[in-house]
Each structure stands twice: as structure tokens, then as C-alpha cells.
Design an enzyme around this catalytic site. Structure first.
Site, PDB file in Angstrom:
ATOM      1  N   LYS A  74       0.820  -1.198   0.000  1.00  0.00           N
ATOM      2  CA  LYS A  74       0.000   0.000   0.000  1.00  0.00           C
ATOM      3  C   LYS A  74       0.862   1.261   0.000  1.00  0.00           C
ATOM      4  O   LYS A  74       0.408   2.351  -0.283  1.00  0.00           O
ATOM      5  CB  LYS A  74      -0.885   0.026   1.273  1.00  0.00           C
ATOM      6  CG  LYS A  74      -1.689  -1.221   1.483  1.00  0.00           C
ATOM      7  CD  LYS A  74      -2.304  -1.209   2.901  1.00  0.00           C
ATOM      8  CE  LYS A  74      -2.867  -2.583   3.216  1.00  0.00           C
ATOM      9  NZ  LYS A  74      -3.202  -2.704   4.645  1.00  0.00           N
ATOM     10  N   GLY A  75       2.136   1.054   0.366  1.00  0.00           N
ATOM     11  CA  GLY A  75       3.018   2.194   0.638  1.00  0.00           C
ATOM     12  C   GLY A  75       3.190   3.174  -0.504  1.00  0.00           C
ATOM     13  O   GLY A  75       3.357   4.374  -0.275  1.00  0.00           O
ATOM     14  N   GLU A 131       7.798   2.817  -6.093  1.00  0.00           N
ATOM     15  CA  GLU A 131       7.927   2.333  -4.718  1.00  0.00           C
ATOM     16  C   GLU A 131       8.055   3.483  -3.729  1.00  0.00           C
ATOM     17  O   GLU A 131       8.479   4.583  -4.089  1.00  0.00           O
ATOM     18  CB  GLU A 131       9.169   1.430  -4.600  1.00  0.00           C
ATOM     19  CG  GLU A 131       8.842  -0.048  -4.523  1.00  0.00           C
ATOM     20  CD  GLU A 131       8.176  -0.474  -3.212  1.00  0.00           C
ATOM     21  OE1 GLU A 131       7.520   0.361  -2.538  1.00  0.00           O
ATOM     22  OE2 GLU A 131       8.306  -1.649  -2.851  1.00  0.00           O
ATOM     23  N   ASP A 132       7.688   3.195  -2.493  1.00  0.00           N
ATOM     24  CA  ASP A 132       7.864   4.186  -1.430  1.00  0.00           C
ATOM     25  C   ASP A 132       9.296   4.184  -0.898  1.00  0.00           C
ATOM     26  O   ASP A 132       9.919   5.222  -0.756  1.00  0.00           O
ATOM     27  CB  ASP A 132       6.863   3.926  -0.283  1.00  0.00           C
ATOM     28  CG  ASP A 132       6.835   2.458   0.170  1.00  0.00           C
ATOM     29  OD1 ASP A 132       7.558   1.621  -0.412  1.00  0.00           O
ATOM     30  OD2 ASP A 132       6.081   2.149   1.106  1.00  0.00           O
ATOM     31  N   ASP A 164      14.554  -0.826   1.307  1.00  0.00           N
ATOM     32  CA  ASP A 164      15.328  -1.084   2.515  1.00  0.00           C
ATOM     33  C   ASP A 164      16.396  -2.116   2.172  1.00  0.00           C
ATOM     34  O   ASP A 164      17.494  -1.769   1.767  1.00  0.00           O
ATOM     35  CB  ASP A 164      14.374  -1.545   3.620  1.00  0.00           C
ATOM     36  CG  ASP A 164      15.062  -1.706   4.958  1.00  0.00           C
ATOM     37  OD1 ASP A 164      16.259  -1.370   5.055  1.00  0.00           O
ATOM     38  OD2 ASP A 164      14.409  -2.155   5.916  1.00  0.00           O
ATOM     39  N   LYS A 195      17.292   3.485   1.662  1.00  0.00           N
ATOM     40  CA  LYS A 195      18.159   3.366   2.835  1.00  0.00           C
ATOM     41  C   LYS A 195      19.490   2.760   2.421  1.00  0.00           C
ATOM     42  O   LYS A 195      19.564   2.033   1.435  1.00  0.00           O
ATOM     43  CB  LYS A 195      17.490   2.465   3.880  1.00  0.00           C
ATOM     44  CG  LYS A 195      16.300   3.096   4.574  1.00  0.00           C
ATOM     45  CD  LYS A 195      15.811   2.186   5.687  1.00  0.00           C
ATOM     46  CE  LYS A 195      14.575   2.752   6.357  1.00  0.00           C
ATOM     47  NZ  LYS A 195      14.077   1.843   7.414  1.00  0.00           N
ATOM     48  N   PHE A 238      13.796   4.104  11.095  1.00  0.00           N
ATOM     49  CA  PHE A 238      12.435   3.745  10.700  1.00  0.00           C
ATOM     50  C   PHE A 238      11.630   5.013  10.476  1.00  0.00           C
ATOM     51  O   PHE A 238      11.550   5.875  11.345  1.00  0.00           O
ATOM     52  CB  PHE A 238      11.778   2.871  11.768  1.00  0.00           C
ATOM     53  CG  PHE A 238      10.534   2.210  11.256  1.00  0.00           C
ATOM     54  CD1 PHE A 238      10.610   1.053  10.501  1.00  0.00           C
ATOM     55  CD2 PHE A 238       9.285   2.777  11.483  1.00  0.00           C
ATOM     56  CE1 PHE A 238       9.455   0.464   9.987  1.00  0.00           C
ATOM     57  CE2 PHE A 238       8.133   2.189  10.980  1.00  0.00           C
ATOM     58  CZ  PHE A 238       8.230   1.028  10.229  1.00  0.00           C
ATOM     59  N   VAL A 239      11.047   5.143   9.303  1.00  0.00           N
ATOM     60  CA  VAL A 239      10.302   6.361   8.982  1.00  0.00           C
ATOM     61  C   VAL A 239       8.827   6.051   8.699  1.00  0.00           C
ATOM     62  O   VAL A 239       8.480   4.920   8.329  1.00  0.00           O
ATOM     63  CB  VAL A 239      10.919   7.090   7.760  1.00  0.00           C
ATOM     64  CG1 VAL A 239      12.293   7.646   8.099  1.00  0.00           C
ATOM     65  CG2 VAL A 239      10.998   6.173   6.539  1.00  0.00           C
ATOM     66  N   ASP A 289       3.926   3.207   6.833  1.00  0.00           N
ATOM     67  CA  ASP A 289       3.196   3.008   8.086  1.00  0.00           C
ATOM     68  C   ASP A 289       4.062   2.430   9.183  1.00  0.00           C
ATOM     69  O   ASP A 289       5.118   1.857   8.934  1.00  0.00           O
ATOM     70  CB  ASP A 289       2.044   2.035   7.848  1.00  0.00           C
ATOM     71  CG  ASP A 289       2.556   0.601   7.649  1.00  0.00           C
ATOM     72  OD1 ASP A 289       3.400   0.399   6.749  1.00  0.00           O
ATOM     73  OD2 ASP A 289       2.137  -0.296   8.406  1.00  0.00           O
ATOM     74  N   ARG A 299       0.070   6.517   7.588  1.00  0.00           N
ATOM     75  CA  ARG A 299       0.263   6.570   6.129  1.00  0.00           C
ATOM     76  C   ARG A 299      -0.185   7.911   5.543  1.00  0.00           C
ATOM     77  O   ARG A 299       0.300   8.337   4.502  1.00  0.00           O
ATOM     78  CB  ARG A 299      -0.530   5.449   5.444  1.00  0.00           C
ATOM     79  CG  ARG A 299       0.014   4.046   5.653  1.00  0.00           C
ATOM     80  CD  ARG A 299      -0.649   3.087   4.667  1.00  0.00           C
ATOM     81  NE  ARG A 299      -0.541   1.691   5.057  1.00  0.00           N
ATOM     82  CZ  ARG A 299       0.491   0.898   4.748  1.00  0.00           C
ATOM     83  NH1 ARG A 299       1.500   1.359   4.053  1.00  0.00           N
ATOM     84  NH2 ARG A 299       0.501  -0.356   5.136  1.00  0.00           N
TER      85      ARG A 299
HETATM   86  P1  IMP Z   1      12.861  -4.614   1.386  1.00  0.00           P
HETATM   87  O1  IMP Z   1      13.530  -3.577   0.482  1.00  0.00           O
HETATM   88  O2  IMP Z   1      12.639  -5.929   0.713  1.00  0.00           O
HETATM   89  O3  IMP Z   1      13.589  -4.748   2.707  1.00  0.00           O
HETATM   90  O4  IMP Z   1      11.391  -4.146   1.754  1.00  0.00           O
HETATM   91  C1  IMP Z   1      11.045  -2.828   1.793  1.00  0.00           C
HETATM   92  C2  IMP Z   1       9.649  -2.699   2.363  1.00  0.00           C
HETATM   93  O5  IMP Z   1       9.711  -2.703   3.802  1.00  0.00           O
HETATM   94  C3  IMP Z   1       9.026  -1.383   1.969  1.00  0.00           C
HETATM   95  O6  IMP Z   1       8.267  -1.484   0.787  1.00  0.00           O
HETATM   96  C4  IMP Z   1       8.206  -1.012   3.179  1.00  0.00           C
HETATM   97  O7  IMP Z   1       6.909  -1.578   3.075  1.00  0.00           O
HETATM   98  C5  IMP Z   1       8.937  -1.660   4.344  1.00  0.00           C
HETATM   99  N1  IMP Z   1       9.830  -0.679   5.033  1.00  0.00           N
HETATM  100  C6  IMP Z   1      11.181  -0.657   4.996  1.00  0.00           C
HETATM  101  N2  IMP Z   1      11.671   0.360   5.738  1.00  0.00           N
HETATM  102  C7  IMP Z   1      10.587   1.008   6.257  1.00  0.00           C
HETATM  103  C8  IMP Z   1      10.445   2.169   7.122  1.00  0.00           C
HETATM  104  O8  IMP Z   1      11.408   2.831   7.557  1.00  0.00           O
HETATM  105  N3  IMP Z   1       9.177   2.529   7.431  1.00  0.00           N
HETATM  106  C9  IMP Z   1       8.088   1.840   6.987  1.00  0.00           C
HETATM  107  N4  IMP Z   1       8.174   0.766   6.170  1.00  0.00           N
HETATM  108  C10 IMP Z   1       9.412   0.340   5.816  1.00  0.00           C
HETATM  109 MG    MG Z   2       6.425  -0.908  -0.076  1.00  0.00          MG
END
Ligand code: IMP
Ligand code: MG
Length: 184
Positions: free
Chosen positions: A47-48, A103-104, A107, A135, A156-157, A163, A169
Site C-alpha cells: 500500500k506504501g 515504490e515508497d 530497505d 536506505k 524507521f520512517v 506506516d 500513512r
Molecule cells: P525490502 O527492500 O525488501 O527490505 O522491503 C522494503 C519494504 O519494507 C518497503 O516497501 C516497506 O513496506 C517496508 N519498510 C522498509 N523500511 C521502512 C520504514 O522505515 N518505514 C516503513 N516501512 C518500511
Molecule cells: Mg512498499
């Protein structure tokens, strides 16, 4: 929703609504230049990415369709494992399409690297990534992110689509949470 609705839960505003709008306009101009004469399929990751998508598509001049995917990452606790399950798939046939994943935040990058491979295997002409936030951890996995809004520290943001336990959100900015929110 704004900072006044968060009371003491907000630690600080990291990126303001004005900074987000300005940066999305710059990215849209870049995308317009790169995709001149073509048509885009924007794929938002629910949803992000919903807020990034809605503002980005309005800043864009390139003809674009929107579609959405929801994925869930198998894994222990809060760490993403890279093994992904599709919860809601696209409605669109990707054959020959220029796809831009919206994408939002990136990470670990594991979810996105899986997504790029998955969408590429469906016959898309191209698959690129736009993310509002990135990040430093993302450097560990090779994901070729073509458009990045902001590099942020490993904190963490929340806000602007992001969210904590499905809250915050709707904030128009990206901010960090006061420690009492997640340590209690
Ligand atoms: P990754 O890149 O596979 O670790 O997954 C990233 C997902 O983790 C993002 O799409 C977010 O939904 C969630 N996420 C990672 N960091 C944060 C944060 O700081 N705040 C909120 N959601 C996060
Ligand atoms: Mg996401």
C-alpha cells in the site's frame, strides 16, 4: 492528517511535503525526457506507494497507465527474506510494455529485486524502478534503481504512504517516530 494529529509520537520531520513535491517534479521531468515518445505502465506496490504514485503521475506528462501489485514477503519477524508471494497481481498484460515500478522505500532491496525479475519474465520491453526513499542497506543487494527521490539514514520512517502498524500513512511528510511508540 498532519503533525498535530501525532501528538508526542512524532520525533522529527525528515522530509517536508514541499521537498517531496519538488523532488517528484524533478523526477517526473527526468522520466519525461527518458521516455519521450513512449507510453509508460506505472506499477505501484501497495500500500506504501499509493501516495507517491498519485503525486508522481500528476507531475508527469508522458502518457501513463497505472496498475497495482500487492506482495508479501515471507520471513521471520521484520526482516524481509526475498521470498515473495503475490497477494494481488496486475490486471495488465506486460508484453512489450515499458514498465516503471513505483515504490515508497527500498530497505534491503530483496522485494524489489524479486519484483524486477518477475515482471521482466512476463515479456516487458523494459522494467525500471522509481523510489521515493532509499536506505543505505539497499546497497547490499544489486538493484538497479533508476530514479531515487532521497537517500535517508537507516532509521524507521513513517508518513507519505509509509506506516507503523498501519498507522501514519496519511501524513503529508516523512518523519521519524518517537522511541516510546515502538518500544512500548
Ligand atoms: P525490502 O527492500 O525488501 O527490505 O522491503 C522494503 C519494504 O519494507 C518497503 O516497501 C516497506 O513496506 C517496508 N519498510 C522498509 N523500511 C521502512 C520504514 O522505515 N518505514 C516503513 N516501512 C518500511
Ligand atoms: Mg512498499
Amino acid at each position: 492528517m498532519d503533525a498535530s494529529d501525532m501528538g508526542a509520537d512524532l520525533e522529527k520531520v525528515l522530509i517536508s511535503a514541499e521537498e517531496i513535491a519538488g523532488r517528484l517534479a524533478e523526477l517526473a521531468a527526468q522520466v519525461d525526457e527518458d521516455y519521450a515518445g513512449r507510453e509508460l505502465l506505472l506499477v505501484g506496490v501497495l500500500k506504501g506507494a499509493s501516495l507517491v504514485m498519485s503525486d508522481f503521475v500528476r507531475a508527469l506528462h508522458t502518457p501513463a497507465q497505472m496498475d497495482w501489485m500487492a506482495v508479501s514477503s515471507y520471513g521471520s519477524g521484520t526482516k524481509s527474506s526475498g521470498v515473495v508471494r503475490i497477494v494481488k497481481d496486475l490486471d495488465t498484460d506486460l508484453t512489450g510494455r515499458d514498465v516503471l515500478i513505483v515504490e515508497d522505500i527500498i530497505d534491503s532491496g530483496l522485494t524489489l529485486s524479486w519484483l524486477v525479475a518477475n515482471l521482466s519474465s512476463r515479456g516487458a520491453a523494459s522494467v525500471s524502478i522509481l523510489t521515493l526513499l532509499r536506505k543505505p542497506e539497499a546497497a547490499k543487494v544489486h538493484v538497479d534503481v533508476r530514479y531515487t527521490g532521497f537517500e535517508i539514514p537507516n532509521e524507521f520512517v513513517v508518513g507519505y504512504g509509509l506506516d507503523f502498524a498501519e498507522r501514519y500513512r496519511g501524513l503529508p511528510f516523512v518523519g521519524t517516530l518517537a522511541p516510546h511508540v515502538y518500544s512500548s
